[in-house]
Motif scaffolding. Structure first.
Motif, short mmCIF file in Angstrom:
data_model
loop_
_atom_site.label_atom_id
_atom_site.label_comp_id
_atom_site.label_asym_id
_atom_site.label_seq_id
_atom_site.Cartn_x
_atom_site.Cartn_y
_atom_site.Cartn_z
N ARG A 104 1.10 -1.16 0.02
CA ARG A 104 0.06 0.01 0.10
C ARG A 104 1.07 1.11 -0.01
O ARG A 104 0.52 2.38 -0.66
N GLU B 289 -17.71 -8.64 7.42
CA GLU B 289 -17.62 -6.96 7.48
C GLU B 289 -16.07 -6.61 7.40
O GLU B 289 -15.86 -5.78 6.38
N GLN C 127 -14.68 -7.25 3.57
CA GLN C 127 -14.86 -6.21 2.69
C GLN C 127 -14.18 -4.91 2.91
O GLN C 127 -13.85 -4.06 2.03
N LEU C 128 -14.13 -4.65 4.02
CA LEU C 128 -13.07 -3.56 4.61
C LEU C 128 -11.79 -3.57 4.01
O LEU C 128 -11.21 -2.70 3.75
N VAL D 241 -10.90 -5.16 1.14
CA VAL D 241 -10.91 -5.14 -0.11
C VAL D 241 -10.96 -3.58 -0.45
O VAL D 241 -10.69 -3.04 -1.33
N THR D 242 -11.94 -2.97 0.24
CA THR D 242 -12.15 -1.75 0.05
C THR D 242 -11.14 -0.66 0.18
O THR D 242 -10.62 0.32 -0.66
N ASN D 243 -10.36 -0.92 1.55
CA ASN D 243 -9.08 -0.23 1.72
C ASN D 243 -8.13 -0.27 0.71
O ASN D 243 -7.36 0.83 0.30
N GLY E 121 -8.15 -1.45 -2.46
CA GLY E 121 -8.73 -0.89 -3.79
C GLY E 121 -8.67 0.40 -3.79
O GLY E 121 -8.15 0.85 -4.88
N PHE E 122 -9.00 1.14 -2.75
CA PHE E 122 -9.06 2.69 -2.78
C PHE E 122 -7.61 3.26 -2.67
O PHE E 122 -7.30 4.16 -3.36
N SER E 123 -6.56 2.30 -2.34
CA SER E 123 -5.12 2.64 -2.20
C SER E 123 -4.47 2.18 -3.54
O SER E 123 -3.39 2.69 -3.40
N LYS F 58 -12.04 -14.63 -2.26
CA LYS F 58 -13.20 -14.54 -1.28
C LYS F 58 -13.45 -15.87 -0.87
O LYS F 58 -13.67 -16.53 -1.66
#
Length: 355
Positions: free
Chosen positions: A82, A102, A105-106, A108-110, A112-114, A123
């Protein structure tokens, strides 16, 4: 257990991180009264069961008064890739598995956003690993990961295609993940990747030193990072067991070897060249979490850019210094700006991002 892969990205990332189990860090500033209630060495990392994790999180609810609990994608490899993506603009990806919860998902989101490629994450049905990171008022962290019931990627789920086109594989030593680590290294070497490994923790080195030394002596690790405590454990019981002796040992088996010395900086070796670099002086440690991981980000960036050994260490010192200025292993935008300013002041290459 059926693993569901995310869609593939067309271009291979330059740097791939292997984190078999996706992990969420729960980071909190604490006082000594709470640390005294937690078994194990203060400052270390000891695995706990789910009920112990829940107990610590419950205790935190009653102790946290200064700042709220921070949740973020965690783990050494996560922090490194990251950091390379966000702070240095290097294309990175991560290989591993996350649960259908939860926390998964957090994660993957973190990531991907980075800007980290998540197409090599699988998964799985089950829970995502978590870690509690307790930070005292000196910035030292005590870590209690809960990995036993978490989903993780297995050796037979890796494929050659995961590695094709990349240049570096970043991993963290863990004896429980030895099978998947060895499988990843085999694929990496077949595909022409260099391998970077972090020694994880002094407890990990102490408890599985023979397996670790065997892996190092295989000649498949191109770059190895150790901190002072890990270096001491690596050669415990031998006549010469200081950081310099550990560096010499690592340097015999790896193309590049680095021993970080906290506020004293670092020593590094490549072939016959040895350098000692002081720590960056313009920062105060709020939380040491991720310091070694972000040092690795900077050092790898230096290697990718073709910098000298000394310059690689200096970039690593700047990026390692950036993460300790705030809670958690994720660098804030303000601290990336601080790092870029430090690079500029030291006449080192500044990544062409974050205008």
């Amino acid at each position: 257990m059926v693993a569901e892969a995310l869609p593939k990205c067309p271009e291979a990332p330059l740097v791939l991180g292997l984190q078999p189990a996706a992990l969420i860090d729960n980071v909190a500033p604490v006082d000594w009264s709470l640390l005294d209630q937690i078994p194990g060495d203060r400052g270390g990392s000891i695995a706990v069961q789910k009920d112990e994790l829940d107990h610590i999180l419950k205790e935190l609810d009653t102790h946290i008064s200064v700042a709220p609990l921070k949740k973020m994608a965690g783990g050494s490899v996560t922090n490194t890739v990251r950091g390379l993506s966000v702070g240095f603009g290097v294309a990175t990806g991560i290989i591993g598995a996350y649960g259908d919860d939860e926390q998964g998902q957090l994660f993957v989101t973190n990531m991907g956003f980075s800007g980290v490629s998540i197409s090599r994450l699988r998964k799985k049905k089950g829970s995502t690993a978590q870690c509690v990171c307790l930070v005292d008022d000196s910035g030292n962290r005590t870590m209690r990961p809960c990995l036993s019931s978490a989903v993780k990627i297995q050796a037979d789920e890796l494929s050659k295609e995961d590695f094709t086109g990349s240049k570096w594989l970043v991993l963290r030593y863990a004896v429980l993940n030895l099978e998947v680590i060895q499988a990843a290294i085999r694929f990496a070497k077949q595909e022409g990747l260099s391998v970077s490994m972090d020694l994880a923790s002094f407890e990990m080195v102490r408890n599985s030193r023979s397996e670790l030394r065997q892996l190092l002596e295989s000649g498949n690790i191109d770059l190895c990072f150790a901190n002072e405590d890990e270096a001491a454990e690596l050669l415990r019981g031998e006549q010469e067991a200081g950081p310099e002796a550990a560096l010499d040992f690592l340097g015999r088996h790896c193309r590049w070897a680095v021993v970080t010395l906290g506020p004293k900086g670092c020593i590094a070796k490549h072939d016959k060249e040895v350098v000692q670099i002081p720590a960056i002086g313009e920062t105060v440690a709020t939380d040491a979490t991720g310091a070694g991981d972000l040092f690795a980000s900077g050092f790898l960036y230096g290697l990718i850019k073709g910098l000298s050994l000394e310059e690689c260490c200096k970039v690593g010192s700047c990026s390692g210094g950036s993460v300790i200025r705030a809670l958690g292993g994720e660098v804030t935008p303000e601290n990336w700006q601080w790092m870029h300013k430090q690079l500029q002041l030291k006449d080192l290459p500044v990544p062409d991002i974050h205008n």
